[in-house]
Design a protein around this motif. Sequence first.
Motif, PDB file in Angstrom:
ATOM      1  N   ARG A 139       0.822  -1.216   0.000  1.00  0.00           N
ATOM      2  CA  ARG A 139       0.000   0.000   0.000  1.00  0.00           C
ATOM      3  C   ARG A 139       0.857   1.267   0.000  1.00  0.00           C
ATOM      4  N   GLU A 140       2.040   1.186   0.607  1.00  0.00           N
ATOM      5  CA  GLU A 140       2.899   2.368   0.721  1.00  0.00           C
ATOM      6  C   GLU A 140       3.968   2.423  -0.371  1.00  0.00           C
ATOM      7  N   THR A 141       3.852   1.562  -1.386  1.00  0.00           N
ATOM      8  CA  THR A 141       4.865   1.531  -2.444  1.00  0.00           C
ATOM      9  C   THR A 141       5.054   2.874  -3.150  1.00  0.00           C
ATOM     10  N   PRO A 142       3.979   3.638  -3.456  1.00  0.00           N
ATOM     11  CA  PRO A 142       4.208   4.929  -4.119  1.00  0.00           C
ATOM     12  C   PRO A 142       5.154   5.842  -3.337  1.00  0.00           C
ATOM     13  N   GLU A 143       4.995   5.907  -2.011  1.00  0.00           N
ATOM     14  CA  GLU A 143       5.909   6.739  -1.215  1.00  0.00           C
ATOM     15  C   GLU A 143       7.330   6.208  -1.306  1.00  0.00           C
ATOM     16  N   TRP A 144       7.471   4.892  -1.273  1.00  0.00           N
ATOM     17  CA  TRP A 144       8.795   4.258  -1.320  1.00  0.00           C
ATOM     18  C   TRP A 144       9.480   4.532  -2.663  1.00  0.00           C
ATOM     19  N   VAL A 145       8.743   4.377  -3.761  1.00  0.00           N
ATOM     20  CA  VAL A 145       9.331   4.554  -5.090  1.00  0.00           C
ATOM     21  C   VAL A 145       9.719   6.005  -5.337  1.00  0.00           C
ATOM     22  N   TYR A 146       8.864   6.942  -4.899  1.00  0.00           N
ATOM     23  CA  TYR A 146       9.107   8.356  -5.185  1.00  0.00           C
ATOM     24  C   TYR A 146       9.654   9.102  -3.953  1.00  0.00           C
ATOM     25  N   HIS A 147      10.253   8.367  -3.033  1.00  0.00           N
ATOM     26  CA  HIS A 147      10.731   8.967  -1.785  1.00  0.00           C
ATOM     27  C   HIS A 147      11.821  10.000  -2.070  1.00  0.00           C
ATOM     28  N   SER A 148      11.826  11.070  -1.279  1.00  0.00           N
ATOM     29  CA  SER A 148      12.818  12.142  -1.468  1.00  0.00           C
ATOM     30  C   SER A 148      14.242  11.667  -1.221  1.00  0.00           C
ATOM     31  N   GLU A 149      14.409  10.589  -0.466  1.00  0.00           N
ATOM     32  CA  GLU A 149      15.752  10.061  -0.190  1.00  0.00           C
ATOM     33  C   GLU A 149      16.182   8.993  -1.184  1.00  0.00           C
ATOM     34  N   ARG A 150      15.338   8.727  -2.181  1.00  0.00           N
ATOM     35  CA  ARG A 150      15.687   7.737  -3.212  1.00  0.00           C
ATOM     36  C   ARG A 150      16.955   8.187  -3.948  1.00  0.00           C
ATOM     37  N   LEU A 151      17.868   7.263  -4.162  1.00  0.00           N
ATOM     38  CA  LEU A 151      19.088   7.566  -4.902  1.00  0.00           C
ATOM     39  C   LEU A 151      18.769   7.753  -6.386  1.00  0.00           C
ATOM     40  N   THR A 152      19.138   8.898  -6.941  1.00  0.00           N
ATOM     41  CA  THR A 152      19.007   9.151  -8.378  1.00  0.00           C
ATOM     42  C   THR A 152      20.266   9.893  -8.819  1.00  0.00           C
ATOM     43  N   GLY A 153      20.974   9.320  -9.731  1.00  0.00           N
ATOM     44  CA  GLY A 153      22.240   9.898 -10.169  1.00  0.00           C
ATOM     45  C   GLY A 153      23.419   9.212  -9.501  1.00  0.00           C
ATOM     46  N   MET A 155      20.509   5.151   0.387  1.00  0.00           N
ATOM     47  CA  MET A 155      21.849   5.206   0.954  1.00  0.00           C
ATOM     48  C   MET A 155      21.877   4.364   2.228  1.00  0.00           C
ATOM     49  N   THR A 156      22.213   3.093   2.084  1.00  0.00           N
ATOM     50  CA  THR A 156      22.264   2.179   3.207  1.00  0.00           C
ATOM     51  C   THR A 156      23.591   2.305   3.946  1.00  0.00           C
ATOM     52  N   GLU A 157      23.695   1.644   5.092  1.00  0.00           N
ATOM     53  CA  GLU A 157      24.951   1.641   5.847  1.00  0.00           C
ATOM     54  C   GLU A 157      26.070   1.002   5.032  1.00  0.00           C
ATOM     55  N   SER A 158      25.744   0.017   4.227  1.00  0.00           N
ATOM     56  CA  SER A 158      26.751  -0.618   3.369  1.00  0.00           C
ATOM     57  C   SER A 158      27.145   0.304   2.222  1.00  0.00           C
ATOM     58  N   ALA A 159      26.158   0.978   1.616  1.00  0.00           N
ATOM     59  CA  ALA A 159      26.440   1.866   0.492  1.00  0.00           C
ATOM     60  C   ALA A 159      27.319   3.039   0.899  1.00  0.00           C
ATOM     61  N   LYS A 160      27.220   3.469   2.147  1.00  0.00           N
ATOM     62  CA  LYS A 160      28.032   4.592   2.626  1.00  0.00           C
ATOM     63  C   LYS A 160      29.528   4.296   2.535  1.00  0.00           C
ATOM     64  N   LEU A 161      29.903   3.016   2.473  1.00  0.00           N
ATOM     65  CA  LEU A 161      31.315   2.634   2.423  1.00  0.00           C
ATOM     66  C   LEU A 161      31.840   2.526   0.998  1.00  0.00           C
ATOM     67  N   ALA A 162      30.942   2.648   0.007  1.00  0.00           N
ATOM     68  CA  ALA A 162      31.304   2.359  -1.384  1.00  0.00           C
ATOM     69  C   ALA A 162      32.141   3.471  -2.010  1.00  0.00           C
ATOM     70  N   HIS A 163      32.951   3.076  -2.993  1.00  0.00           N
ATOM     71  CA  HIS A 163      33.692   4.040  -3.803  1.00  0.00           C
ATOM     72  C   HIS A 163      32.798   4.621  -4.899  1.00  0.00           C
ATOM     73  N   TYR A 164      31.862   3.804  -5.387  1.00  0.00           N
ATOM     74  CA  TYR A 164      30.912   4.249  -6.408  1.00  0.00           C
ATOM     75  C   TYR A 164      29.525   3.734  -6.033  1.00  0.00           C
ATOM     76  N   ILE A 165      28.515   4.572  -6.293  1.00  0.00           N
ATOM     77  CA  ILE A 165      27.124   4.168  -6.088  1.00  0.00           C
ATOM     78  C   ILE A 165      26.374   4.378  -7.407  1.00  0.00           C
ATOM     79  N   ILE A 166      25.802   3.287  -7.925  1.00  0.00           N
ATOM     80  CA  ILE A 166      25.023   3.334  -9.166  1.00  0.00           C
ATOM     81  C   ILE A 166      23.568   3.047  -8.795  1.00  0.00           C
ATOM     82  N   PRO A 167      22.685   4.043  -8.782  1.00  0.00           N
ATOM     83  CA  PRO A 167      21.307   3.829  -8.330  1.00  0.00           C
ATOM     84  C   PRO A 167      20.595   2.723  -9.106  1.00  0.00           C
ATOM     85  N   ALA A 168      19.827   1.926  -8.395  1.00  0.00           N
ATOM     86  CA  ALA A 168      19.152   0.767  -8.978  1.00  0.00           C
ATOM     87  C   ALA A 168      17.675   1.054  -9.224  1.00  0.00           C
TER      88      ALA A 168
END
Length: 643
Positions: free
Chosen positions: A7-21, A375-388
């Motif tokens: 039911r909350e998928t629209p908020e999740w997909v279009y969330h302001s914290e979603r990684l884009t770029g 931006m997960t705790e694991s992603a914070k350690l990455a050299h590169y982040i490619i949004p999925a």
Amino acid sequence: MVCPKGRETPEWVYHSERLTGCLKQTSKGGFSAISYDDALDEIAQKMLNIRDRSGARAMSAWTGEAIGFLQQEAYAQRFIHAYGSPNFFTADSVCFALRLMAYQTCQGYWSYPPDFEKADMTILWGSNPAYSHPPFMQRINRSRRQGGRLVVVDPRRSVAAKKADLFLQVRPGTDAALALCLIRFLIHEKAYDQDFVASYSLGFEELAAYAEKFTLAYVAEQTGVSEQLLSQMQGMLLQSLPQCVSFVGISLEHQTNGFNTIRAIASLSALCGAIDIQGGELWNEDIQVNHLNPLSNRQFREMDPAGYAHYPLFYDVMRKCHSLPGIDYMLGKGTYSIEGLIFSGTNPVLTNPNANKVAKAFSTLDLLVARDLFMTESAKLAHYIIPAASFLERSELHVYPDVQRVALSQKVLNVEGVWDEYTFWHDLAHRLGFGKKYFAWEDETAVNRWLLKPTGISLEDLITSPEGVVYSGRVKHQKFKTQPFPTPSGKFEFTSVRLDLLGCSPHPVYKPPDYLTAFENKFPLRMISGTRKAIFYHSRFHEIEKFKRAIPGARAEIHADDASELGIRDGETVRIVSRIGEISVPVKVMENGKILKGFIDIPHGWNEPNVNCLTDDRDVDPVGGFPNLKIVPVRIEKLACNI
């Protein structure tokens, strides 16, 4: 029914914290924007440098379930194997695989799910499908409306336990004793399927001899369940034969005796006569699609996958690598070093045991690439982040063997600045020189057509039939009467030929949990971690505002008597200490027998507190390497401000 997450998928997909770029780590530890093409160019060059310096197996890939786990996982596996490395990790190292391995060593397959709806009795072993598998709970409820009964075996009074006809609140780690007690009962009553045992099984006599000591008195002492309730369970079982199904939850995998516990439960089902019957545990027929994995088992082993010597059965069954020894290889503690990792849709810093060790391993890598939606705790350690891309932004095949259907989930929307799995692996493979051979399809639509080619079902068939297409005719039962079980002997193996060759006990054995054999003054309590919350899925969906208001943070659930003895108030923040770490967390005092005395329960998936700072990656099941996440020795300390 739509689950709350749906039911909350629209908020999740279009969330302001979603990684884009795309992002690149800066010298100061932050991130700056980088174009997709530049990011992949740099990643490819670093991968070539690693291969030139240390060989292809110094590179690895790791997938989770945040963006899919069928062909999305297979793309990553195909990519890393085509690159020349065997080192492919998944969430299977801490979920699912131990159950598959245990059932495979008995019957060569695992029925998932059993025929709940037509069963006369369902036994849930450490499973709460009301939260973890709502569609399964619907089927169980339909069975009950037709007279079927439900038994729940669990240390916690879960939602499923509240609905049960019989709730056996066993001590954690004692499920095998209960299963062996039921096996002994069937044998003594001569109520087991004698024709199946005589004609289609191996090792019954050895199992029967071993089960002899599991009397009501002994099992009551081990499990903490009264002889009266155990006897009631035996009577219900007898009345329900043969349509009695067992469903094993993930919690049994997270115990150091989990593998043999699950084998004991599989053996119980066989003795009930429930194998591949209507209302029993089906031998599902899979669809014969093309496969994306380019390696055979022999080729995989010859590439020397990281950690194979530790848990060979895991590698042979899964054709993947185990993440626990994989972390050691990243820290330079293996027979060679892993220097690079691309991970997609997984957050091991929160979901793997010994979180601080995982974070340290990730921080030592020469190349770490993250693919995720947030931006997960694991992603914070990455050299590169490619949004999925999320599941709504791509297409994927889905197979349902229990109803013999294949379906297609279709792309329904676009989000700018994200890349689906096939596009990412395709583009990186072409930069590395093997794209033309292994990722020649133009897009995921072309992949789906190729996967379906052997089935005779077209992609157009699936597009016009959103409910799915039946890929096989009438469901056939008791197939073992006309074809051998897919085991070394061709029979159901109460004593496993495969395990015997590996030097393991060929029949299921019960090893009592340590707290029953030796009390530890330093760590007098045992912690259960990972209990599901209906609105979260591991570390996912914590961004949704409605969910944050409903459950603003993790709490340590504790029995009222333990809280009273320790002088702890409901809501008070305490320190939980294990052998390897500590966390601070508020307490929730539980009444009405919801949790056993001597145990505390802390959910996982939170950044703070991270319960996996307490779990030990060295405390594992010896056969499958699964970590102990359900019986962790801990103590509770009051904080100075509360004394």
